[in-house]
Design an enzyme around this catalytic site. Structure first.
Site, PDB file in Angstrom:
ATOM      1  N   HIS A 117      40.090  33.830  33.730  1.00  0.00           N
ATOM      2  CA  HIS A 117      39.164  33.581  34.914  1.00  0.00           C
ATOM      3  C   HIS A 117      37.842  33.908  34.566  1.00  0.00           C
ATOM      4  O   HIS A 117      36.836  34.206  35.392  1.00  0.00           O
ATOM      5  CB  HIS A 117      39.605  34.207  36.178  1.00  0.00           C
ATOM      6  CG  HIS A 117      40.831  33.553  36.899  1.00  0.00           C
ATOM      7  ND1 HIS A 117      40.614  32.636  37.994  1.00  0.00           N
ATOM      8  CD2 HIS A 117      42.056  33.330  36.652  1.00  0.00           C
ATOM      9  CE1 HIS A 117      41.499  32.377  38.350  1.00  0.00           C
ATOM     10  NE2 HIS A 117      42.397  32.716  37.724  1.00  0.00           N
ATOM     11  N   ASP A 179      38.821  39.455  46.113  1.00  0.00           N
ATOM     12  CA  ASP A 179      39.417  38.495  46.994  1.00  0.00           C
ATOM     13  C   ASP A 179      40.421  37.660  46.415  1.00  0.00           C
ATOM     14  O   ASP A 179      41.346  37.300  47.184  1.00  0.00           O
ATOM     15  CB  ASP A 179      38.180  37.663  47.525  1.00  0.00           C
ATOM     16  CG  ASP A 179      37.320  38.268  48.410  1.00  0.00           C
ATOM     17  OD1 ASP A 179      37.582  39.126  49.197  1.00  0.00           O
ATOM     18  OD2 ASP A 179      36.046  37.902  48.266  1.00  0.00           O
ATOM     19  N   GLU A 292      32.964  41.646  55.557  1.00  0.00           N
ATOM     20  CA  GLU A 292      32.152  40.508  54.606  1.00  0.00           C
ATOM     21  C   GLU A 292      31.866  39.436  55.217  1.00  0.00           C
ATOM     22  O   GLU A 292      31.915  39.427  56.464  1.00  0.00           O
ATOM     23  CB  GLU A 292      33.279  39.993  53.458  1.00  0.00           C
ATOM     24  CG  GLU A 292      32.694  39.380  52.299  1.00  0.00           C
ATOM     25  CD  GLU A 292      33.476  39.334  50.904  1.00  0.00           C
ATOM     26  OE1 GLU A 292      33.558  40.117  49.762  1.00  0.00           O
ATOM     27  OE2 GLU A 292      34.535  38.335  51.158  1.00  0.00           O
TER      28      GLU A 292
END
Length: 441
Positions: A117, A179, A292
């Site tokens: 990633h 997340d 958030e």
């Protein structure tokens, strides 16, 4: 060592996708060791030498010189640097041998790849070696006692989703998250690891008490705040430039059963910012467990606009509630409150109302769902499944993470959000508030 705390609130702008200009920083879920600027001719000679050297090494794992395409790809999809070989280590000793070989070479690059990633090719190694860390596994949980808090020892190749599943079986969980959970432990700890719990516990790198690292010279070292502390703090968030993390000891806490997940909408950025500041400043026990937010265009676009705000299919967004004074952008504050099956719901409701009551969101644009703790933390998987089915997941993903000082965030909103990005970016623009003094390196 701990860097001096600066009493500065900073707005964290996360996950801006599909920005036309090239992003200069990314969510580096992989880590790289050694940089090389060798010429193409020397790379050819080096490749031949590397092939011969690897052939002579007695590794427990495997080496591939042909199926190397995965080592030249990442989530960003911008760079494709093909390595000479892909090394799948079976043990830490394999990593030690490979790094020692690289250390003896004048121009050999080595990169450690977690779950792929990275955004800007950080886990790629042109004409070098890519270590696939997914084979470095292991999860061992210590439940704690009267003198020591609980923790989990996790191999660098473990994914956070699997760490969560293992810990939940004994009623525990790490305190700070990203997340998206399908990232490797070694990868996020080499970068930072930020989400809505950061205001409370700091990033993931502030929730580690011990590391096992293979240094740039090929030494296997155990480090902590009390032992080789310079290496410990250097490796956490060090982008792999201080060595390759092979195992981490991560702090745990009691896991809740359920989460009350809430979204409220603002038309005024100053109200949105001020309310985030208010919430993260509340004392322990009187605050939300997750804070958030995100920014979105004030339109009906199904990806960027209003339709992405409601938390359940049964909810709808009423644009008539948006004030006439609203500009081109809306601001959504996202909070969550943990609780257990035996929690007094009347007391929970009262606590929630006491926190939401003073906030200046648009009344009527308030969304709430009850969801299991696991499903809340793993909420992005549903987005991933949809993106894979549509082909978006495999498209290039320019990505930008940045901290903006509190003194400049209003100007940032005016110039960047309300002008440059007023039509959206084809993906999420997450915004979180964090106290810099909680981010220890």
């Amino acid at each position: 060592m701990k860097f001096p705390a600066r009493n500065l609130l900073a707005m964290l702008i996360l996950f801006v996708e599909r920005i036309i200009t090239r992003c200069i920083a990314g969510n580096k879920s992989d880590h790289t060791t050694r940089i090389s600027n060798s010429s193409s001719s020397s790379n050819i000679d080096s490749s031949t030498s590397t092939t011969a050297s690897l052939g002579l090494m007695e590794l427990q794992g495997t080496v591939s010189f042909y199926e190397t395409a995965i080592g030249a790809s990442d989530f960003g999809g911008i760079y494709h640097h093909k390595p000479t070989a892909l090394v799948n280590p079976a043990s830490v000793q394999d990593i030690v041998k490979v790094v020692k070989m690289a250390a003896s070479s004048p121009n050999l690059t080595v990169a450690a790849r977690g779950n792929g990633h990275s955004i800007n090719g950080q886990a790629q190694a042109l004409n070098g070696l890519v270590l696939t860390m997914c084979s470095i596994k292991g999860i061992k949980i210590f439940r704690g006692n009267y003198t020591q808090a609980p923790y989990v020892d996790a191999g660098a190749g473990e994914l956070w989703i699997d760490v969560l599943k293992a810990c939940l079986k004994v009623g525990l969980a790490p305190r700070s998250w990203t997340d998206y959970l399908f990232l490797s432990v070694g990868g996020t700890l080499s970068n930072g690891g930020v989400s809505g719990q950061t205001f409370k516990f700091g990033p993931q790198i502030s929730n580690v008490s011990q590391l096992h690292i293979v240094s740039g010279t090929g030494e296997a070292i155990t480090c902590s705040p009390e032992q080789s502390d310079d290496l410990f703090y250097g490796a956490l968030g060090g982008l792999g430039q201080f060595g390759i993390i092979t195992k981490a000891r991560i702090m745990l806490q009691k896991a809740p059963d359920m989460v009350r997940w809430i979204r409220v909408v603002y038309s005024d950025f100053e109200d949105f910012r001020a309310d985030q500041e208010l919430l993260i400043g509340l004392p322990e026990g009187k605050s939300f467990d997750y804070v958030e937010g995100f920014v979105l265009p004030n339109n009906s676009d199904p990806i960027n606009g209003w339709p992405c705000i409601p938390l359940s299919p049964s909810s709808s967004f009423d644009p008539q509630l948006i004030p006439d004074t609203a500009g081109p952008m809306l601001y959504c504050l996202e909070v969550a409150l943990h609780y257990d099956h035996d929690t007094d719901l009347m007391a929970l409701n009262k606590r929630m109302e006491s926190m939401l009551g003073p906030l200046r969101f648009i009344r009527g644009l308030h969304y709430c769902v009850e969801i299991s703790y696991f499903n809340f933390l793993n909420r992005v998987e549903e987005v991933e499944v949809a993106a894979r089915s549509s082909g978006i997941w495999d498209a290039p993903h320019p990505w930008l993470n940045m901290f903006v000082p509190k003194s400049k965030i209003s100007e940032f909103d005016h110039k960047v959000f309300r002008e440059i990005l007023k039509h959206g970016v084809g993906g999420p623009m997450l915004v979180g508030l964090s106290n810099v003094c909680d981010c220890t390196r």
